[in-house]
Scaffold this motif. Structure first.
Motif, short mmCIF file in Angstrom:
data_model
loop_
_atom_site.label_atom_id
_atom_site.label_comp_id
_atom_site.label_asym_id
_atom_site.label_seq_id
_atom_site.Cartn_x
_atom_site.Cartn_y
_atom_site.Cartn_z
N LEU A 65 0.82 -1.21 0.00
CA LEU A 65 0.00 0.00 0.00
C LEU A 65 0.85 1.26 0.00
CD1 LEU A 65 -2.85 -0.96 2.50
CD2 LEU A 65 -2.95 -0.84 0.00
N ALA A 66 2.08 1.17 0.50
CA ALA A 66 2.96 2.33 0.49
C ALA A 66 3.31 2.76 -0.93
CB ALA A 66 4.25 2.04 1.27
N LEU A 67 3.24 1.80 -1.88
CA LEU A 67 3.50 2.11 -3.28
C LEU A 67 2.23 2.50 -4.03
CD1 LEU A 67 5.97 -0.80 -4.18
CD2 LEU A 67 6.49 1.45 -3.24
N LEU A 68 1.08 2.09 -3.51
CA LEU A 68 -0.18 2.31 -4.22
C LEU A 68 -1.01 3.45 -3.66
CD1 LEU A 68 -1.35 -1.41 -4.61
CD2 LEU A 68 -0.19 0.02 -6.31
N ALA A 69 -0.75 3.89 -2.44
CA ALA A 69 -1.60 4.88 -1.80
C ALA A 69 -1.55 6.21 -2.52
CB ALA A 69 -1.19 5.06 -0.34
N ASP A 70 -2.65 6.96 -2.44
CA ASP A 70 -2.70 8.29 -3.02
C ASP A 70 -1.92 9.26 -2.15
OD1 ASP A 70 -4.36 7.43 -5.07
OD2 ASP A 70 -6.18 7.79 -3.89
N GLY A 71 -1.51 10.38 -2.75
CA GLY A 71 -0.85 11.44 -2.00
C GLY A 71 0.62 11.16 -1.76
N PRO A 72 1.33 12.14 -1.17
CA PRO A 72 2.76 11.99 -0.92
C PRO A 72 3.06 10.96 0.16
CG PRO A 72 1.94 13.99 0.11
CD PRO A 72 0.81 13.43 -0.70
N ALA A 73 4.25 10.40 0.11
CA ALA A 73 4.65 9.43 1.13
C ALA A 73 4.76 10.12 2.49
CB ALA A 73 6.00 8.82 0.76
N VAL A 74 4.33 9.43 3.54
CA VAL A 74 4.43 9.97 4.89
C VAL A 74 5.88 9.84 5.36
CG1 VAL A 74 3.62 9.74 7.26
CG2 VAL A 74 2.03 9.39 5.38
N GLU A 75 6.43 10.93 5.89
CA GLU A 75 7.84 10.98 6.22
C GLU A 75 8.08 10.47 7.65
OE1 GLU A 75 10.39 12.10 4.13
OE2 GLU A 75 8.91 12.10 2.56
N CYS A 76 7.98 9.18 7.85
CA CYS A 76 8.21 8.57 9.17
C CYS A 76 9.52 7.77 9.15
CB CYS A 76 7.07 7.62 9.53
SG CYS A 76 5.42 8.33 9.49
N VAL A 77 10.15 7.67 10.31
CA VAL A 77 11.18 6.65 10.49
C VAL A 77 10.46 5.32 10.63
CG1 VAL A 77 13.01 5.80 11.99
CG2 VAL A 77 12.78 8.25 11.59
N GLN A 124 13.41 18.90 15.36
CA GLN A 124 12.51 19.92 15.87
C GLN A 124 11.58 20.47 14.79
OE1 GLN A 124 14.87 22.83 18.17
NE2 GLN A 124 14.19 21.70 19.97
N ALA A 125 11.96 20.24 13.52
CA ALA A 125 11.07 20.63 12.42
C ALA A 125 10.15 19.48 12.01
CB ALA A 125 11.90 21.08 11.22
N SER A 126 10.23 18.36 12.71
CA SER A 126 9.44 17.15 12.43
C SER A 126 9.80 16.52 11.09
CB SER A 126 7.93 17.44 12.50
OG SER A 126 7.55 17.75 13.82
N HIS A 127 11.01 16.74 10.60
CA HIS A 127 11.47 16.07 9.39
C HIS A 127 12.12 14.75 9.80
CE1 HIS A 127 11.82 20.32 7.45
NE2 HIS A 127 10.58 19.86 7.43
N PHE A 128 11.28 13.83 10.25
CA PHE A 128 11.79 12.63 10.90
C PHE A 128 12.44 11.65 9.94
CE2 PHE A 128 8.09 13.65 13.85
CZ PHE A 128 8.89 14.33 14.75
N ALA A 129 11.95 11.56 8.71
CA ALA A 129 12.47 10.55 7.79
C ALA A 129 13.96 10.72 7.55
CB ALA A 129 11.70 10.58 6.48
N SER A 130 14.43 11.96 7.53
CA SER A 130 15.85 12.20 7.29
C SER A 130 16.72 11.60 8.40
CB SER A 130 16.13 13.70 7.15
OG SER A 130 15.83 14.38 8.37
N LEU A 131 16.14 11.47 9.61
CA LEU A 131 16.92 10.94 10.73
C LEU A 131 17.25 9.46 10.54
CD1 LEU A 131 15.04 12.61 13.72
CD2 LEU A 131 17.09 13.40 12.53
N GLY A 132 16.38 8.73 9.87
CA GLY A 132 16.66 7.32 9.62
C GLY A 132 17.92 7.11 8.81
#
Length: 415
Positions: A65-77, A124-132
């Motif tokens: 579903l991460a490849l098929l879902a509508d909208g931008p990818a959610v930026e989570c670790v 602190q900017a909630s850009h969590f995906a970059s932390l991974g």
């Protein structure tokens, strides 16, 4: 299916997994780089076979579903990235603090400091995906610098190593990895002691107290934070905003630890509950000494406003939703807007829980939507906040049902 959108998602996850197009092609049953380029451009075919997408999801270790879902990818670790962080913490050189076998020169301490600052700014900017992606590299670079530099540069490298480990701990708590946070927190304290810097020591202690609380040791966490405050107070008061901010944060973490402990059904619970306002008042006293909201010294966001946010969180932890709402209403929009984005969104998630406890569930949904507008990662990614969305679905939210249903879908929760 829009093949261009799917292709962009495949490219996004391939890059997050640190795979080149050549490497991805090999894992996709020996496909060529040109084949991968066409797939990511959406040119493979008008309607790509489901088997191809299933293979891509398997290789990329994501849900289909991460490849098929509508909208931008959610930026989570995600779990894969948390496991990479855990694996890095298990490297022999990182555990022992010894040198590794890489012949590359250690990063100059100024460059290392800048990268650590970038990591904390991203958090602190909630850009969590970059932390991974960033944290494992930082752990290795900071450890290597501490092992190889000498004199003042070595002490500076230990400061950066401790702050990297504290960042690891903070991100782990955010995504519900309590044991990982505790491991990182213990090592952050050790690196801070080696730095000889009381501000870094206090910062590491407040993060470890937070990790211990989240890992089921709230009373030990409160005792640890207060011991650190007593030991370091005179040195911290001599260090200006950074010293007062980290000292105040130790009392805030002790207060939250006592609030968590007060929820236990034992003979000490009432004592813990009584200690909470006293500890918050002590933190407020140090905030008053700052004379302002502190300017986010050492990424603490400490000041009078943050103390009020912790009062809200403590009331919520003690199931005093109406009291939490009353405190929140006393926080001005301007004061809240001056806080880092992650802190604002975190507070709104706490406030939504307070409204839920107070029986104002429609208001809780609207507050969660406000939190999503501030930082969607705080709502979509954080297990605690997603759990609140689930609770509200079970409880019912009256006229807010449609808004809640749409929010749950954006969080990826099953219908």
């Amino acid at each position: 299916m829009d093949t261009r959108v799917i292709g962009r998602r495949i490219a996004y996850w391939r890059e997050r997994r640190r795979l080149t197009q050549v490497e991805f092609g090999r894992l996709m049953n020996g496909k060529s780089k040109r084949w991968v380029q066409a797939l990511e451009a959406g040119d493979r075919q008008a309607d790509p076979r489901l088997s191809v997408l299933e293979d891509a999801a398997r290789v990329l270790r994501v849900d289909l579903l991460a490849l098929l879902a509508d909208g931008p990818a959610v930026e989570c670790v995600d779990a894969v990235e948390l496991e990479r962080i855990r694996a890095t913490l298990q490297h022999h050189d990182v555990i022992t603090g010894t040198d590794d076998s890489d012949p590359a020169d250690p990063l100059p301490v100024g460059v290392l400091h800048a990268r650590v600052r970038y990591g904390w700014t991203s958090f602190q900017a909630s850009h969590f995906a970059s932390l991974g992606r960033l944290v494992p590299e930082l752990l290795i670079d900071a450890n290597r610098a501490a092992a190889r530099h000498q004199g003042a540069d070595r002490l500076a490298a230990y400061r950066s190593l401790s702050m990297t480990l504290q960042l690891t701990e903070a991100a782990s708590i955010k995504f519900g990895a309590g044991s990982l946070a505790t491991i990182a927190g213990h090592r952050a304290v050790t690196a801070a002691e080696r730095s000889g810097d009381p501000v870094i020591m206090a910062s590491a202690c407040r993060h470890l107290a937070d990790a211990m609380t989240n890992d089921g040791q709230p009373r030990a966490a409160a005792d640890f934070a207060l011991s650190a405050a007593g030991r370091l107070e005179s040195d911290l008061k001599a260090r200006g905003a950074e010293g007062l901010s980290t000292l105040g944060m130790l009392y805030l973490k002790a207060a939250m630890a006592r609030a968590v402990a007060a929820e236990r059904d034992d003979r000490l619970a009432a004592h813990d509950a009584r200690a909470v306002p006293e500890l918050l008042d002590q933190a407020a006293e140090h905030a008053g000494e700052l004379g302002s909201d502190g300017g986010n010294a050492l990424f603490t966001a400490f000041g009078e406003t943050n103390v009020k946010l912790y009062r809200v969180a403590a009331h919520v932890q003690l199931s005093q939703g109406a009291d939490a709402v009353a405190v929140a209403l006393d926080i001005t929009d301007d004061a809240r807007a001056a806080l880092p984005r992650e802190r604002r969104a975190h507070h709104l998630a706490d406030l939504a829980r307070a409204y839920t406890q107070a029986g104002q569930r429609e208001k809780a949904v609207d507050t969660l939507l406000d939190a999503e507008a501030e930082a969607k990662e705080e709502v979509h990614c954080r297990p605690r906040t997603r759990g609140l969305v689930e609770d509200l679905r079970l409880l019912g939210v009256g006229s807010a049902e449609e808004r809640l249903r749409a929010l749950a879908a954006r969080c990826g929760l099953p219908g």
